[in-house]
Write a protein that holds these residues in place. Sequence first.
Motif, PDB file in Angstrom:
ATOM      1  N   GLY A  72       0.820  -1.213   0.000  1.00 47.72           N
ATOM      2  CA  GLY A  72       0.000   0.000   0.000  1.00 47.72           C
ATOM      3  C   GLY A  72       0.844   1.250   0.000  1.00 47.72           C
ATOM      4  O   GLY A  72       1.973   1.255   0.508  1.00 47.72           O
ATOM      5  N   PRO A  73       0.324   2.328  -0.542  1.00 44.65           N
ATOM      6  CA  PRO A  73       1.065   3.592  -0.586  1.00 44.65           C
ATOM      7  C   PRO A  73       1.449   4.073   0.813  1.00 44.65           C
ATOM      8  O   PRO A  73       0.658   3.981   1.759  1.00 44.65           O
ATOM      9  N   THR A  74       2.689   4.595   0.923  1.00 47.39           N
ATOM     10  CA  THR A  74       3.232   4.996   2.222  1.00 47.39           C
ATOM     11  C   THR A  74       3.713   6.444   2.153  1.00 47.39           C
ATOM     12  O   THR A  74       4.279   6.879   1.148  1.00 47.39           O
ATOM     13  N   LEU A  75       3.505   7.161   3.257  1.00 53.28           N
ATOM     14  CA  LEU A  75       3.900   8.556   3.369  1.00 53.28           C
ATOM     15  C   LEU A  75       4.926   8.719   4.477  1.00 53.28           C
ATOM     16  O   LEU A  75       4.740   8.194   5.582  1.00 53.28           O
ATOM     17  N   LEU A  76       6.007   9.447   4.194  1.00 55.89           N
ATOM     18  CA  LEU A  76       6.908   9.932   5.231  1.00 55.89           C
ATOM     19  C   LEU A  76       6.533  11.383   5.506  1.00 55.89           C
ATOM     20  O   LEU A  76       6.706  12.253   4.639  1.00 55.89           O
ATOM     21  N   LEU A  77       5.980  11.660   6.683  1.00 62.12           N
ATOM     22  CA  LEU A  77       5.621  13.020   7.064  1.00 62.12           C
ATOM     23  C   LEU A  77       6.725  13.547   7.971  1.00 62.12           C
ATOM     24  O   LEU A  77       6.903  13.060   9.090  1.00 62.12           O
ATOM     25  N   ILE A  78       7.475  14.531   7.495  1.00 62.79           N
ATOM     26  CA  ILE A  78       8.661  14.978   8.222  1.00 62.79           C
ATOM     27  C   ILE A  78       8.520  16.450   8.611  1.00 62.79           C
ATOM     28  O   ILE A  78       8.119  17.287   7.814  1.00 62.79           O
ATOM     29  N   ASP A 110       9.685   3.157  -2.238  1.00 62.20           N
ATOM     30  CA  ASP A 110       8.584   3.577  -3.099  1.00 62.20           C
ATOM     31  C   ASP A 110       7.526   4.321  -2.285  1.00 62.20           C
ATOM     32  O   ASP A 110       6.322   4.039  -2.367  1.00 62.20           O
ATOM     33  N   ALA A 111       7.967   5.275  -1.486  1.00 61.18           N
ATOM     34  CA  ALA A 111       7.081   6.061  -0.641  1.00 61.18           C
ATOM     35  C   ALA A 111       7.147   7.524  -1.065  1.00 61.18           C
ATOM     36  O   ALA A 111       7.945   7.910  -1.925  1.00 61.18           O
ATOM     37  N   ASP A 112       6.290   8.343  -0.464  1.00 61.10           N
ATOM     38  CA  ASP A 112       6.272   9.783  -0.716  1.00 61.10           C
ATOM     39  C   ASP A 112       6.701  10.529   0.543  1.00 61.10           C
ATOM     40  O   ASP A 112       6.621   9.994   1.659  1.00 61.10           O
ATOM     41  N   THR A 113       7.119  11.782   0.370  1.00 62.95           N
ATOM     42  CA  THR A 113       7.429  12.649   1.513  1.00 62.95           C
ATOM     43  C   THR A 113       6.579  13.906   1.441  1.00 62.95           C
ATOM     44  O   THR A 113       6.318  14.437   0.355  1.00 62.95           O
ATOM     45  N   LEU A 114       6.159  14.370   2.602  1.00 63.51           N
ATOM     46  CA  LEU A 114       5.465  15.642   2.740  1.00 63.51           C
ATOM     47  C   LEU A 114       5.904  16.282   4.045  1.00 63.51           C
ATOM     48  O   LEU A 114       6.332  15.584   4.978  1.00 63.51           O
ATOM     49  N   ALA A 115       5.761  17.600   4.123  1.00 63.57           N
ATOM     50  CA  ALA A 115       5.968  18.336   5.369  1.00 63.57           C
ATOM     51  C   ALA A 115       4.604  18.759   5.916  1.00 63.57           C
ATOM     52  O   ALA A 115       3.622  18.811   5.177  1.00 63.57           O
ATOM     53  N   PRO A 116       4.515  19.065   7.209  1.00 66.55           N
ATOM     54  CA  PRO A 116       3.270  19.627   7.736  1.00 66.55           C
ATOM     55  C   PRO A 116       2.901  20.922   7.021  1.00 66.55           C
ATOM     56  O   PRO A 116       3.729  21.552   6.351  1.00 66.55           O
ATOM     57  N   THR A 117       1.671  21.357   7.203  1.00 67.13           N
ATOM     58  CA  THR A 117       1.194  22.574   6.558  1.00 67.13           C
ATOM     59  C   THR A 117       2.024  23.786   6.960  1.00 67.13           C
ATOM     60  O   THR A 117       2.386  24.619   6.125  1.00 67.13           O
ATOM     61  N   SER A 118       2.344  23.903   8.250  1.00 69.20           N
ATOM     62  CA  SER A 118       3.081  25.057   8.770  1.00 69.20           C
ATOM     63  C   SER A 118       4.352  24.578   9.449  1.00 69.20           C
ATOM     64  O   SER A 118       4.319  23.621  10.228  1.00 69.20           O
ATOM     65  N   ASN A 119       5.467  25.269   9.170  1.00 68.41           N
ATOM     66  CA  ASN A 119       6.764  24.833   9.678  1.00 68.41           C
ATOM     67  C   ASN A 119       7.569  26.028  10.171  1.00 68.41           C
ATOM     68  O   ASN A 119       7.537  27.111   9.570  1.00 68.41           O
ATOM     69  N   GLY A 120       8.302  25.817  11.258  1.00 67.27           N
ATOM     70  CA  GLY A 120       9.106  26.893  11.810  1.00 67.27           C
ATOM     71  C   GLY A 120      10.146  27.403  10.845  1.00 67.27           C
ATOM     72  O   GLY A 120      10.342  28.622  10.704  1.00 67.27           O
ATOM     73  N   ARG A 121      10.793  26.484  10.137  1.00 64.62           N
ATOM     74  CA  ARG A 121      11.845  26.898   9.197  1.00 64.62           C
ATOM     75  C   ARG A 121      12.127  25.752   8.245  1.00 64.62           C
ATOM     76  O   ARG A 121      12.260  24.595   8.659  1.00 64.62           O
ATOM     77  N   GLY A 171       9.919  19.555  11.931  1.00 64.77           N
ATOM     78  CA  GLY A 171      10.950  19.894  12.905  1.00 64.77           C
ATOM     79  C   GLY A 171      12.345  19.751  12.330  1.00 64.77           C
ATOM     80  O   GLY A 171      12.626  20.148  11.190  1.00 64.77           O
ATOM     81  N   ASP A 172      13.248  19.158  13.116  1.00 63.34           N
ATOM     82  CA  ASP A 172      14.638  19.000  12.681  1.00 63.34           C
ATOM     83  C   ASP A 172      14.783  18.017  11.518  1.00 63.34           C
ATOM     84  O   ASP A 172      15.834  17.988  10.865  1.00 63.34           O
ATOM     85  N   ALA A 173      13.776  17.217  11.260  1.00 60.73           N
ATOM     86  CA  ALA A 173      13.840  16.308  10.110  1.00 60.73           C
ATOM     87  C   ALA A 173      13.811  17.069   8.792  1.00 60.73           C
ATOM     88  O   ALA A 173      14.117  16.503   7.742  1.00 60.73           O
ATOM     89  N   LEU A 174      13.470  18.364   8.834  1.00 57.97           N
ATOM     90  CA  LEU A 174      13.367  19.156   7.613  1.00 57.97           C
ATOM     91  C   LEU A 174      14.666  19.851   7.218  1.00 57.97           C
ATOM     92  O   LEU A 174      14.686  20.573   6.220  1.00 57.97           O
ATOM     93  N   THR A 227      18.754  21.746  -2.840  1.00 51.89           N
ATOM     94  CA  THR A 227      18.150  21.006  -1.737  1.00 51.89           C
ATOM     95  C   THR A 227      17.005  20.159  -2.269  1.00 51.89           C
ATOM     96  O   THR A 227      16.454  20.425  -3.344  1.00 51.89           O
ATOM     97  N   VAL A 228      16.653  19.117  -1.514  1.00 55.70           N
ATOM     98  CA  VAL A 228      15.552  18.237  -1.920  1.00 55.70           C
ATOM     99  C   VAL A 228      14.234  19.013  -1.784  1.00 55.70           C
ATOM    100  O   VAL A 228      13.895  19.469  -0.692  1.00 55.70           O
ATOM    101  N   PRO A 229      13.493  19.173  -2.867  1.00 56.33           N
ATOM    102  CA  PRO A 229      12.214  19.887  -2.749  1.00 56.33           C
ATOM    103  C   PRO A 229      11.194  19.051  -1.977  1.00 56.33           C
ATOM    104  O   PRO A 229      11.191  17.825  -2.055  1.00 56.33           O
ATOM    105  N   ILE A 230      10.350  19.731  -1.227  1.00 53.27           N
ATOM    106  CA  ILE A 230       9.298  19.043  -0.484  1.00 53.27           C
ATOM    107  C   ILE A 230       8.054  19.926  -0.479  1.00 53.27           C
ATOM    108  O   ILE A 230       8.137  21.137  -0.323  1.00 53.27           O
ATOM    109  N   GLU A 231       6.918  19.292  -0.695  1.00 53.58           N
ATOM    110  CA  GLU A 231       5.644  20.001  -0.614  1.00 53.58           C
ATOM    111  C   GLU A 231       5.044  19.791   0.771  1.00 53.58           C
ATOM    112  O   GLU A 231       5.522  18.972   1.564  1.00 53.58           O
ATOM    113  N   ARG A 232       3.976  20.534   1.072  1.00 49.07           N
ATOM    114  CA  ARG A 232       3.349  20.499   2.389  1.00 49.07           C
ATOM    115  C   ARG A 232       1.935  19.928   2.305  1.00 49.07           C
ATOM    116  O   ARG A 232       1.316  19.944   1.243  1.00 49.07           O
ATOM    117  N   VAL A 233       1.433  19.448   3.445  1.00 44.84           N
ATOM    118  CA  VAL A 233       0.036  19.069   3.519  1.00 44.84           C
ATOM    119  C   VAL A 233      -0.793  20.322   3.221  1.00 44.84           C
ATOM    120  O   VAL A 233      -0.593  21.359   3.854  1.00 44.84           O
TER     121      VAL A 233
END
Length: 500
Positions: free
Chosen positions: A184-190, A211-222, A192-195, A229-235
């Motif tokens: 099944g499809p898997t998400l890495l939601l990263i 074979d998973a995807d990555t996303l960041a939370p909607t709002s991030n400190g930095r 804080g310091d993981a970003l 850098t590796v591009p990442i989209e947000r929820v």
Amino acid sequence: MEVCFANPGTSEMHFVSALDRIDGMRCVLSLFEGGVTGAADGYGRMTGKPAATLLHLGPGLANGAANLHNAKRAFTPIVNIVGEHATYHRDSGAPLCSDIEGLAKTVSKWVRTTETADRLAADCEEAIAIAQAAPGGVATLILPADTAWTETEAAIPAAVKKRETPKVSDDAIAAAADALRQAGPTLLLIGGDALTPENRQIAAAIAQAADADTLAPTSNGRIDRGAGTVPIERVPYPIGIALDRLSKYRNAILIGADAPVAFFAYPDKPCRLLPEDCRAVTLAGLDQDCGDALARLSDALGAPKSVPVPIPAVPPLPQDGPITPEAIGAIIGNLIPEGCIVCDESITTGRNFFASTHGAAPHSWLHITGGAIGIGIPMATGAAVACPDRRVLGLQADGSALYTVQSLWTQARERLNVLTLIFSNRSYAILKGELANVGANGGPTAMGMLSLDNPAMDWVQIARGFGVDGTRVDSTATLIAAIRHGLTQAGPYLIEVDLP
């Protein structure tokens, strides 16, 4: 600690006096306590170390609480010093007596009232250590006036020992690795310091191997991002789009992030955004070492520690024409200077700016994290104090700018290199959408409560009243020219972007 953002009163005068007697502390004045706390947030996000705030009694803390709430949600280290009446005057019933501890607990990870001068140095040391302990946060030290004016022989610590960040257990690594091997499809939601760019590299390599995807939370400190850098989209923020975006996932690995939830409750919509049958596994909490956890998970999966980094294309500069959110995003993507710090409180206009700035020159992006509007101009102020060699770009909604517009004066007073774009749609535009989302009706009275055009504000004149020069633009060509001009100015500059 080297910086104190302040709006002091009578109870804090001995602290103010000490600023002249003790070298090494820069003091930055704000005209409103929300500017104090928002600037301390921006400073802490960019330096990773706390500034001090100086607030006057309970009402001063109350005025600054909204941006302490944002700092709390950003996990920003701040030593929040609140003056208090002398210990023998606290229960006198004087007009400014209040429950400061009760107020402070809502926005702090640690609160203490110093009861004697002999305890003050030890309490300061603990406040600094707590503020910096992972994942960072607001440590509030309440300072009765007599503890500041009483002489003491108590020793002052030579340094504050930084507390180690705990590492995750082997069981947590095994559980995450097992989840990544499931069907099944898997998400890495990263978050804080993981970003950090280094940790995003590892996360991207893990995602590619599994074979998973990555996303960041909607709002991030930095997020340090841009070309290289590796591009990442947000929820996504809108609940319908977020539910659709996350609907396919059957497994989710949480690294420095909680399971995503909707900003608000809506009729007939779930609060949690992951599907009910999605298995969520926490690899590392915000108070744990996310980088170490990702590296060990990579080893457990036999994945590399990095992947080739694509450089997404930036949309071309638009031809002259009307100003739209898409045009603004393309302009920003092309004109961000290397090392820029973007302070984003663009709310509605800037919701999709990420897509057009992945390939921009390397920069840092700071979000409004707690949803309490009025953070943008103060956060840009603090970021500029923290990094005087970097240009700061504020992306600012007009409605929320009015909450802490006084911080423009601080930018002028400190001669800070901040370029502010005010997106002037003369309304609380986000609430027009929310009115429909919650199933409410919008008649003339309701819509009047969301309008800012009667009378319309003149942002160029407002800025000049605080000592900041600026201009108004109403086309893509004039916006491009104004940004190029503003980025070359010494000190602050403001552009009112006239939106339809």
